[in-house]
Design an enzyme around this catalytic site. Structure first.
Site, PDB file in Angstrom:
ATOM      1  N   SER A 146       3.383  -7.758  24.551  1.00  0.00           N
ATOM      2  CA  SER A 146       3.591  -9.162  24.932  1.00  0.00           C
ATOM      3  C   SER A 146       4.698  -9.693  24.034  1.00  0.00           C
ATOM      4  O   SER A 146       5.049  -9.063  23.029  1.00  0.00           O
ATOM      5  CB  SER A 146       2.285  -9.925  24.678  1.00  0.00           C
ATOM      6  OG  SER A 146       2.505 -11.300  24.470  1.00  0.00           O
ATOM      7  N   TYR A 159      -5.242 -12.847  20.681  1.00  0.00           N
ATOM      8  CA  TYR A 159      -4.318 -12.191  21.617  1.00  0.00           C
ATOM      9  C   TYR A 159      -3.060 -11.742  20.865  1.00  0.00           C
ATOM     10  O   TYR A 159      -2.591 -10.609  21.018  1.00  0.00           O
ATOM     11  CB  TYR A 159      -3.974 -13.193  22.728  1.00  0.00           C
ATOM     12  CG  TYR A 159      -3.114 -12.652  23.850  1.00  0.00           C
ATOM     13  CD1 TYR A 159      -3.689 -12.049  24.962  1.00  0.00           C
ATOM     14  CD2 TYR A 159      -1.732 -12.767  23.807  1.00  0.00           C
ATOM     15  CE1 TYR A 159      -2.906 -11.577  26.001  1.00  0.00           C
ATOM     16  CE2 TYR A 159      -0.937 -12.293  24.837  1.00  0.00           C
ATOM     17  CZ  TYR A 159      -1.529 -11.701  25.934  1.00  0.00           C
ATOM     18  OH  TYR A 159      -0.741 -11.232  26.966  1.00  0.00           O
TER      19      TYR A 159
HETATM   20  C1  GCO Z   1      -0.108 -17.380  26.585  1.00  0.00           C
HETATM   21  C2  GCO Z   1       0.097 -16.428  27.695  1.00  0.00           C
HETATM   22  C3  GCO Z   1       0.588 -15.115  27.185  1.00  0.00           C
HETATM   23  C4  GCO Z   1       2.004 -14.924  27.548  1.00  0.00           C
HETATM   24  C5  GCO Z   1       2.562 -13.769  26.826  1.00  0.00           C
HETATM   25  C6  GCO Z   1       4.018 -13.580  27.069  1.00  0.00           C
HETATM   26  O1  GCO Z   1      -1.100 -18.047  26.565  1.00  0.00           O
HETATM   27  O2  GCO Z   1       0.810 -17.469  25.735  1.00  0.00           O
HETATM   28  O3  GCO Z   1      -1.077 -16.258  28.377  1.00  0.00           O
HETATM   29  O4  GCO Z   1      -0.138 -14.078  27.729  1.00  0.00           O
HETATM   30  O5  GCO Z   1       2.149 -14.732  28.905  1.00  0.00           O
HETATM   31  O6  GCO Z   1       2.360 -13.914  25.460  1.00  0.00           O
HETATM   32  O7  GCO Z   1       4.339 -12.354  26.606  1.00  0.00           O
END
Ligand code: GCO
Length: 255
Positions: A146, A159
């Site tokens: 990501s 995440y």
């Molecule tokens: C967020 C998104 C991420 C982005 C990702 C881009 O909340 O920031 O859901 O999943 O899409 O980080 O690479």
């Protein structure tokens, strides 16, 4: 022949989390390049529907229903594939979830859930795949990172940490498995139009931020990952190891 470098005929790709979203798009692209596909999801209805729509256009699709956080189910799924004579040549560790909450309000259980789903699963599934790829002397592992593999954003700490881990897991896999003919690389998608991001698209301020902040001035479409996925799954990348390729409309390249 240059075109043959990208031909996946005769190979089989397992794509986790492929009943929708980025996983489904990549599975379709790999199938169009010639691969047989092992589709995976935890929800039987969604998985069956995705498999049916791929078969309807002539692709070879096997279904492996398991939750990527369930180690026993993962091991059983690989044993099932072994018993059916299906060898996974290409693994795309794509399954992932998002959970948006400021860290001071974040429960440890939610932190763990995101890390388990987005990072630990890639290790466990990667391990099971690599055990079988090593004796064959070839294999491709594509981990889905990501933008947060490299930069943080408020409210998505677990995440971000998991995706940073994906970048380093890719390098750890390279350190141990490149010598056996396995290329492990990662794709770092930018802001893509998926169900997971629908809440962000619907948020006018966030949507304007994404468009303003992305040099390409738009969100990415899931199908825009296909070229990179096919490249990293094919002989065209046989000397490409441990890289993360961002497919992000330029977002990470600029301030
Ligand atoms: C967020 C998104 C991420 C982005 C990702 C881009 O909340 O920031 O859901 O999943 O899409 O980080 O690479």
């Amino acid at each position: 022949m240059t075109r043959q470098l990208f031909d996946l005929t005769g190979s089989t790709a397992l794509v986790t989390g492929s009943s929708r979203g980025l996983g489904y798009a990549m599975a379709t692209g790999l199938a169009e390049a010639g691969a047989a596909i092992v589709l995976n999801g935890a929800n039987a209805d969604r998985l069956g529907a995705a498999a049916a729509s791929m078969r309807a256009v002539g692709h070879t699709v096997h279904e492996a229903r398991f939750d990527v956080t369930d180690e026993a189910a993962i091991v059983a799924a690989f044993e099932n594939l072994d018993a059916s004579g299906i060898a996974v040549d290409i693994l795309v560790n794509n399954a992932g979830i998002q959970f948006r909450r400021p860290m001071v309000e974040l429960a440890t259980a939610d932190w763990r859930r995101v890390i388990e789903t987005n990072l630990t699963s890639a290790f466990v599934i990667g391990r099971e795949a690599a055990k079988r790829m090593i004796p064959r002397g070839h294999g491709k592992v594509i981990n889905i990172g990501s933008l947060t593999s490299d930069a943080a954003r408020a409210t998505v700490a677990p995440y971000t940490v998991a995706k940073g881990g994906i970048k380093m897991l890719t390098r750890a896999m390279t350190a141990e498995w490149a010598q056996y003919g396995i290329q492990a690389n990662a794709i770092g998608p930018g802001y893509m139009l998926t169900d997971m991001n629908q809440a962000l698209v619907d948020d006018a301020a966030f949507n304007a931020w994404v468009i303003g902040r992305t040099p390409a001035r738009r969100w990415g479409k899931p199908g825009e990952l296909i070229g990179t996925a096919v490249f990293l799954a094919s002989a065209a990348s046989d000397y490409v190891n441990g890289q993360i390729i961002y497919v992000d409309g330029g977002m990470l390249a600029v301030l």
